[in-house]
Every structure is written in structure tokens, then in C-alpha cells.
Design a protein around this motif. Structure first.
Motif, PDB file in Angstrom:
ATOM      1  N   ASP A  27      53.478  -5.732  41.729  1.00  0.00           N
ATOM      2  CA  ASP A  27      53.502  -4.374  42.417  1.00  0.00           C
ATOM      3  C   ASP A  27      53.565  -3.366  41.367  1.00  0.00           C
ATOM      4  OD1 ASP A  27      53.368  -5.486  44.758  1.00  0.00           O
ATOM      5  OD2 ASP A  27      55.533  -5.477  45.276  1.00  0.00           O
ATOM      6  N   THR A  28      54.415  -3.636  40.123  1.00  0.00           N
ATOM      7  CA  THR A  28      54.593  -2.550  39.356  1.00  0.00           C
ATOM      8  C   THR A  28      53.163  -2.333  38.414  1.00  0.00           C
ATOM      9  OG1 THR A  28      56.884  -2.842  39.095  1.00  0.00           O
ATOM     10  CG2 THR A  28      55.986  -1.856  37.194  1.00  0.00           C
ATOM     11  N   HIS A  29      52.653  -3.415  38.260  1.00  0.00           N
ATOM     12  CA  HIS A  29      51.361  -3.534  37.403  1.00  0.00           C
ATOM     13  C   HIS A  29      50.282  -2.813  37.896  1.00  0.00           C
ATOM     14  CE1 HIS A  29      48.330  -5.008  34.567  1.00  0.00           C
ATOM     15  NE2 HIS A  29      47.730  -5.369  35.505  1.00  0.00           N
ATOM     16  N   ILE A  30      50.308  -3.135  39.493  1.00  0.00           N
ATOM     17  CA  ILE A  30      49.246  -2.542  40.041  1.00  0.00           C
ATOM     18  C   ILE A  30      49.285  -1.250  40.280  1.00  0.00           C
ATOM     19  CG2 ILE A  30      48.159  -2.480  42.530  1.00  0.00           C
ATOM     20  CD1 ILE A  30      48.393  -5.532  42.861  1.00  0.00           C
ATOM     21  N   ALA A  31      50.855  -0.665  40.542  1.00  0.00           N
ATOM     22  CA  ALA A  31      50.820   0.621  40.742  1.00  0.00           C
ATOM     23  C   ALA A  31      50.638   1.455  39.515  1.00  0.00           C
ATOM     24  CB  ALA A  31      52.595   1.051  41.008  1.00  0.00           C
ATOM     25  N   ARG A  32      50.671   0.990  38.522  1.00  0.00           N
ATOM     26  CA  ARG A  32      50.674   1.428  37.014  1.00  0.00           C
ATOM     27  C   ARG A  32      48.965   1.579  36.895  1.00  0.00           C
ATOM     28  NH1 ARG A  32      52.845  -2.034  32.223  1.00  0.00           N
ATOM     29  NH2 ARG A  32      54.674  -1.019  33.343  1.00  0.00           N
ATOM     30  N   GLU A  33      48.158   0.544  37.390  1.00  0.00           N
ATOM     31  CA  GLU A  33      46.679   0.881  37.275  1.00  0.00           C
ATOM     32  C   GLU A  33      46.162   1.971  38.323  1.00  0.00           C
ATOM     33  OE1 GLU A  33      44.283  -0.855  35.675  1.00  0.00           O
ATOM     34  OE2 GLU A  33      45.771  -1.597  34.278  1.00  0.00           O
ATOM     35  N   ARG A  34      46.830   2.085  39.458  1.00  0.00           N
ATOM     36  CA  ARG A  34      46.297   3.092  40.344  1.00  0.00           C
ATOM     37  C   ARG A  34      46.531   4.654  39.768  1.00  0.00           C
ATOM     38  NH1 ARG A  34      48.334   0.079  45.936  1.00  0.00           N
ATOM     39  NH2 ARG A  34      46.397  -1.134  46.156  1.00  0.00           N
ATOM     40  N   GLN A  35      47.868   4.661  39.030  1.00  0.00           N
ATOM     41  CA  GLN A  35      48.353   6.006  38.444  1.00  0.00           C
ATOM     42  C   GLN A  35      47.254   6.303  37.362  1.00  0.00           C
ATOM     43  OE1 GLN A  35      52.066   5.329  37.116  1.00  0.00           O
ATOM     44  NE2 GLN A  35      53.095   5.330  39.107  1.00  0.00           N
TER      45      GLN A  35
END
Length: 423
Positions: free
Chosen positions: A387-395
Motif C-alpha cells: 500500500d505504501t509503495h502504490i501510494a508513493r507511485e500515485r503521488q
């Protein structure tokens, strides 16, 4: 006999691939094919296409929906567009497709036969037989709507077909491989993918040989009218059927209904290995790339996942969702397609292949080392949870040129995080 590689559940999704993604899929699919043929040969590429796990991962790394039936149509179409200009160089030809394109397959095979010296008539007959077996001999409730025939200059081929069950909103994919094929009517499939939906009448199973023989005997003894009379007489009465022996164990890939990528869909240690390898090998092997502002290091991470598609063993593709983390997805799941990263990935791979054709394998070997390092580092590497990795990609999506069927990320509100979803 041709081997069966496994099965999978595929949610039935509709919609079209936008042109901006379809064009890139064709280019990336073509250069990945070139790399596989360069390293391992055409036969190995055909074997990869016949493996349902690899095929799903191949589509996911190209930015298609990672879990849906749409991967089949889009990958076959991308390969047809991308490999047709390279058919003389690679000795590979992609025929057929969805709907009316599937019906053109025999004529396409005749045309290829005239150019290559292959028996196009016999190949067309093989195409028809494959379609007939999966539509008539395997009665599983799925109506065929796609037929892709990938042919090599030496006459070896792979067929990928897909059927749909609109009532259950499910799709089933069938893989055929000519290598080792001795019979069209006994255990011919390399793999069958799809949701299990009850009993299936599969007359191609080796255990159904007695049934096939008995059916012919009945036809000779009673004739069509006599068989029809018997069916009417027996209608409404339960049939007594002996239970077949247990089928050999096969890997079964279950593609879930949910569209977002969740922690249970990804082998996180392998993702951490790819990220760690990109950080470790990137400065050594991709120094020039890392000078590109904003996208260099991120492109090396995508290259690590593409490298696994080129070099990975079959056992490494049990989690196709992981490969969607290379270039996202057209429906903004797990994140929008990062066009700057995608284009850089294609550029690096094409440059490596062009150099390799001139006998300079250094760039291709750098990509191979990236894959080898990822496998080594996944044993010990740590990193963010999914979840953290995907959130970073979206940011960062807007800075990477993120785009989806909904538009450009710079014009969009951030998508919901995966942590809010359950089930």
C-alpha cells in the motif's frame, strides 16, 4: 502429448484499449519478443506464450488490466501489430484475433505459406480443428470469440483462444502448443484458463477415449434418427456416470474479482528484490539513464520487472499483479500508466537490441544482470509494504506523465488508496 500448464479464473471485462496505450504495447511486446528470441530462440518464445501464468504477466507488464480477460485480446493484438513488421527478421507471424479477425486466420495462413514455403492449407486445417475442439469437443459453457495463431517459419505454432460465458461474466482461455502434439482429439491442450463453473464435458481428455469410440459405435449402429429417439426416451432421467480417476495436479491461477492490487496479490519479497536490484545495479549499468531528470531511477525499476519477463522461470509468474507495478494499468489500477517511464523502458530495450544485432551485447547483458541481482537480493531485501509503495507511485504519477482511460493525472484527483478496500 502436448503438456497442460494449468488453469486460471478470469473475470470478463469489456472495453477497448486506448490508442496511446495500444501503440506502446505493440512496441514493448515486440522488443520483449526480440530479446527472448535473441537469448533463448523462437521455440522458447512459443513455449512462453503457451504458459498461462507467463502470458498473464506479459500482459500486466505492458500496462493492461492485470487480472481481466481483456489481457488476451490486447496482447494478441499488440503482438500482431508489433511483430508483423519484424516477421522477416524473427520468422514469427501472428494471425487471427477477435471476432471477424479470427475468421480470417485460414486465409492469413495461406498467404504466409506462399511467402515461406509452409503448407498453408494444412495450417489452416489445424486452425479450424483447434477451434472446433474448443467449441464442440470441450463443452464447458464458453462461446469462443477470439482465436490467435502464432506461427514460426519452421512450422511450429501456438494457438491462444478465449471463450466467454456472459451469464456468469467469466472468460476461459485455452492454450495450444504444436510442440509434441500428436492428436487433436486426445489431451491436446497446453493449458485451459478460466473460472470453474460446474461439470465440463471434455471429449479431448485421454480418459474420454472410450466415450469417443462408443459415440462412433452408436452413430453407426443407430444412425442420427435412432440417437435422437434414444435422447428423447432418456430425457428427464438422471444419468449414471462413473466418476473419472483423479486428474493430475495442475497449478491453478485464481484471478480475483477486485480490480485494485492488494497485498495478497503480490509476492512482496520479489518486489523488494526488484527495487533493491534497481538501486544497486542502476548506478553501475545505467549511469547515462540516471542522468535523465525525474524518471531515470524509476525506469530502472520497471526494467527489472521487464527483465524478469524475459529471463524468469515459469515458477516466478504465479503473481501477475506484481508485474502491473512496472507500468500501472489503463484503468488507473494499481496506478495510472507512467508514460515517461514506459517510453524510457522501450527506448532502453530497443537500444540494447540494436546494439546486440551489431554484436555488442553489453546493454542486453546489463539487463540480464539486473534480473539476476533481483533474484539474489529478494532473499534479504526489505522495503515498503504494498500500500505504501502504490501510494508513493500515485503521488508521483503526474511527474511521470501518468495517464489512464480517465485522462492525464495532472488533471485528476488522486485515486482512493487500497487500504480503504476490503474483501
Amino acid at each position: 502429448m502436448a503438456r497442460r500448464a494449468g488453469s486460471a479464473d478470469l473475470p470478463l471485462h469489456h472495453g477497448r484499449v486506448p490508442a496511446w496505450l495500444g501503440q506502446r504495447m505493440a512496441r514493448l511486446g515486440a522488443v520483449i519478443t526480440q530479446a527472448i528470441v535473441h537469448h533463448y530462440g523462437r521455440d522458447e518464445f512459443l513455449r512462453r506464450l503457451s504458459h498461462p501464468f507467463w502470458f498473464q504477466s506479459f500482459g500486466a507488464v505492458m500496462g493492461m488490466d492485470w487480472h481481466s480477460s481483456g489481457i488476451t485480446t490486447s496482447v494478441v493484438g499488440a503482438l500482431k501489430r508489433g511483430l508483423t513488421p519484424l516477421s522477416g527478421e524473427l520468422g514469427l507471424h501472428v494471425c487471427g484475433g477477435r471476432g471477424r479477425h479470427s475468421r480470417n486466420t485460414p486465409q492469413e495462413l495461406l498467404d504466409i505459406g506462399l511467402r515461406t514455403g509452409l503448407d498453408g492449407t494444412a495450417l489452416g486445417q489445424a486452425s479450424r480443428l483447434v477451434a472446433k475442439v474448443d467449441s464442440a469437443a470441450v463443452q464447458d459453457g464458453f462461446d469462443l470469440y477470439l482465436h490467435g495463431f502464432i506461427l514460426a517459419n519452421d512450422g511450429k505454432w501456438v494457438v491462444i483462444q478465449q471463450g466467454m460465458n456472459g451469464q456468469n461474466r467469466l472468460a476461459r482461455r485455452y492454450h495450444w502448443l504444436s510442440e509434441g502434439l500428436k492428436s487433436f482429439v486426445e489431451s491436446p491442450h497446453s493449458a485451459i484458463e478460466g473460472q470453474r463453473g460446474g461439470n465440463i464435458v471434455n471429449l479431448t481428455d485421454a480418459r474420454a477415449k472410450a466415450s469417443r469410440v462408443s459415440q462412433l459405435d452408436l452413430l453407426h449402429a443407430l444412425g442420427p434418427d435412432g440417437i435422437a429417439d434414444e435422447i428423447r426416451r432418456l430425457k428427464g432421467k438422471p444419468a449414471t456416470v462413473a466418476a473419472p480417476p483423479d486428474a493430475p495436479f495442475l497449478p491453478h491461477l485464481i484471478m480475483p474479482e477486485h480490480h485494485d492490487v492488494r497485498s495478497g496479490d503480490v509476492m512482496i519479497r520479489r518486489l523488494h528484490g526488484a527495487l533493491a536490484a534497481a538501486a544497486d545495479r542502476g548506478p553501475k549499468d545505467f549511469a547515462d539513464l540516471l542522468l535523465v531528470p525525474g524518471v531515470g531511477a524509476r525506469t530502472v525499476e520497471s526494467l527489472a520487472m521487464v527483465a524478469e519477463v524475459v529471463h524468469g522461470a515459469p515458477c516466478r509468474f504465479a503473481d501477475p499483479a506484481r508485474f502491473s507495478l512496472a507500468h500501472g494499468g489503463k484503468d488507473r489500477q494499481p496506478f495510472a500508466v507512467p508514460l515517461k517511464v514506459y517510453d524510457q523502458t522501450i527506448t532502453v530495450l530497443k537500444s540494447a537490441m540494436e546494439a546486440a544485432r551489431l554484436g555488442q551485447d553489453e546493454k542486453l547483458e546489463a539487463i540480464r544482470r539486473l534480473d539476476a541481482q533481483a533474484r539474489q537480493m529478494e532473499r534479504t531485501a526489505t522495503g515498503p509494504d504494498l500500500d505504501t509503495h502504490i501510494a508513493r507511485e500515485r503521488q508521483r504519477s503526474a511527474s511521470y506523465g501518468g495517464r489512464s482511460v480517465f485522462g492525464h493525472e495532472k488533471d485528476m484527483a488522486p485515486p482512493a488508496t487500497t487500504t480503504a478496500r476490503k474483501g
